[in-house]
Design an enzyme around this catalytic site. Structure first.
Site, PDB file in Angstrom:
ATOM      1  N   ASP A  80     -18.235   6.565  -3.338  1.00 56.87           N
ATOM      2  CA  ASP A  80     -17.452   6.203  -2.162  1.00 56.87           C
ATOM      3  C   ASP A  80     -16.767   4.863  -2.380  1.00 56.87           C
ATOM      4  O   ASP A  80     -17.002   4.164  -3.366  1.00 56.87           O
ATOM      5  CB  ASP A  80     -18.292   6.212  -0.881  1.00 56.87           C
ATOM      6  CG  ASP A  80     -19.382   5.153  -0.866  1.00 56.87           C
ATOM      7  OD1 ASP A  80     -19.351   4.251  -1.733  1.00 56.87           O
ATOM      8  OD2 ASP A  80     -20.251   5.208   0.007  1.00 56.87           O
ATOM      9  N   ASN A  88     -10.532  -0.626   6.769  1.00 62.54           N
ATOM     10  CA  ASN A  88      -9.976  -0.074   8.010  1.00 62.54           C
ATOM     11  C   ASN A  88      -9.781  -1.151   9.067  1.00 62.54           C
ATOM     12  O   ASN A  88      -8.758  -1.192   9.759  1.00 62.54           O
ATOM     13  CB  ASN A  88     -10.882   1.036   8.546  1.00 62.54           C
ATOM     14  CG  ASN A  88     -10.631   2.378   7.888  1.00 62.54           C
ATOM     15  OD1 ASN A  88      -9.526   2.649   7.413  1.00 62.54           O
ATOM     16  ND2 ASN A  88     -11.651   3.217   7.857  1.00 62.54           N
ATOM     17  N   HIS A  93      -6.394   2.034  10.117  1.00 68.69           N
ATOM     18  CA  HIS A  93      -6.857   3.332   9.619  1.00 68.69           C
ATOM     19  C   HIS A  93      -5.781   4.045   8.806  1.00 68.69           C
ATOM     20  O   HIS A  93      -6.100   4.802   7.868  1.00 68.69           O
ATOM     21  CB  HIS A  93      -7.322   4.203  10.781  1.00 68.69           C
ATOM     22  CG  HIS A  93      -8.620   3.737  11.380  1.00 68.69           C
ATOM     23  ND1 HIS A  93      -9.840   4.140  10.905  1.00 68.69           N
ATOM     24  CD2 HIS A  93      -8.884   2.875  12.399  1.00 68.69           C
ATOM     25  CE1 HIS A  93     -10.815   3.575  11.603  1.00 68.69           C
ATOM     26  NE2 HIS A  93     -10.256   2.802  12.523  1.00 68.69           N
ATOM     27  N   ASP A  97      -6.294   5.478   5.094  1.00 70.26           N
ATOM     28  CA  ASP A  97      -5.951   6.822   4.609  1.00 70.26           C
ATOM     29  C   ASP A  97      -5.207   6.748   3.282  1.00 70.26           C
ATOM     30  O   ASP A  97      -5.393   7.597   2.403  1.00 70.26           O
ATOM     31  CB  ASP A  97      -5.096   7.557   5.640  1.00 70.26           C
ATOM     32  CG  ASP A  97      -5.880   7.957   6.880  1.00 70.26           C
ATOM     33  OD1 ASP A  97      -7.121   7.882   6.844  1.00 70.26           O
ATOM     34  OD2 ASP A  97      -5.237   8.341   7.886  1.00 70.26           O
ATOM     35  N   GLU A 125     -15.425   8.443   3.559  1.00 71.49           N
ATOM     36  CA  GLU A 125     -14.906   7.916   2.294  1.00 71.49           C
ATOM     37  C   GLU A 125     -15.733   8.378   1.099  1.00 71.49           C
ATOM     38  O   GLU A 125     -15.587   7.861  -0.011  1.00 71.49           O
ATOM     39  CB  GLU A 125     -14.887   6.382   2.332  1.00 71.49           C
ATOM     40  CG  GLU A 125     -16.240   5.699   2.256  1.00 71.49           C
ATOM     41  CD  GLU A 125     -16.930   5.533   3.596  1.00 71.49           C
ATOM     42  OE1 GLU A 125     -17.791   4.649   3.699  1.00 71.49           O
ATOM     43  OE2 GLU A 125     -16.615   6.291   4.537  1.00 71.49           O
TER      44      GLU A 125
END
Length: 206
Positions: A80, A88, A93, A97, A125
């Site tokens: 991750d 974030n 956010h 992404d 993630e």
């Protein structure tokens, strides 16, 4: 035939092939494209383009069966993005992404040469990666390369903003007699936990 897909039907003239045959070509390209679009919706994560859990569940038994032959080593990794919540919170956010999509693209580039590799978005993630390695050193070299490509190439977020993101990774080899979902992935997850507590931006093998 090129970009077209045809359904072909043939039958003898009046039931006697000596008199000739009738061939009927039906263009089913649009139908095939719709089928592929539906499969994409069923199997792919729409944000990253990685496969989803449903896809892994549909293929995991085949992977286990192939691993039992011993011709190659089934490698199981889970990784991750380090401090993803901070990314974030700091950049928003939408930019988070971007980081997720970039990670998926880079991982696919690294594993392109790996046998039967599948990248799965496991949740948030977190990603799971399966592929067949020629030996354990090969598997570990992939883990090292994944960490390297993330840390060494800043991610462009737009507006001339760049972010260096790192990953932590846990890896293991599938062992005969076990299950990927209940044994291999949890063992790799324990290695990921050690990587996190060992300082992040690293991989741990178990």
């Amino acid at each position: 035939m090129g970009e077209k897909t045809f359904l072909i039907d043939t039958h003898p003239v009046r039931g006697d092939s000596r008199l000739g045959r009738v061939w009927i070509f039906s263009d089913i390209s649009d139908m095939r494209q719709r089928e592929q679009a539906l499969l994409a919706l069923a199997w792919l994560d729409p944000l990253t383009g990685a496969f989803n859990r449903r896809f892994l569940l549909s293929r995991v038994e085949a992977y286990q069966s192939q691993a039992v032959t011993g011709e190659a080593l089934l490698t199981v990794m889970i990784f991750d993005i380090d401090h993803f919540k901070r990314i974030n919170d700091t950049y928003g956010h939408d930019q988070g992404d971007v980081v997720l999509r970039t990670l998926a693209v880079r991982v696919k580039q690294v594993i392109e040469a790996c046998k039967d590799s599948i990248l799965v978005r496991w949740g948030g993630e977190e990603f799971v990666l399966l592929f067949f390695a020629t030996n354990e050193d090969h598997a570990q070299s992939v883990a090292e390369e994944l960490c390297f490509v993330m840390r060494s190439q800043p991610i462009e977020l737009g507006d001339q903003q760049f972010l260096t993101a790192t990953i932590s990774l846990g890896g293991t080899l599938f062992r005969p007699g076990e299950q990927v979902l209940s044994d291999s992935i949890p063992r790799a997850d324990q290695a990921l936990y050690k990587a996190k507590h060992g300082g992040r931006d690293r991989w741990v093998w178990t």
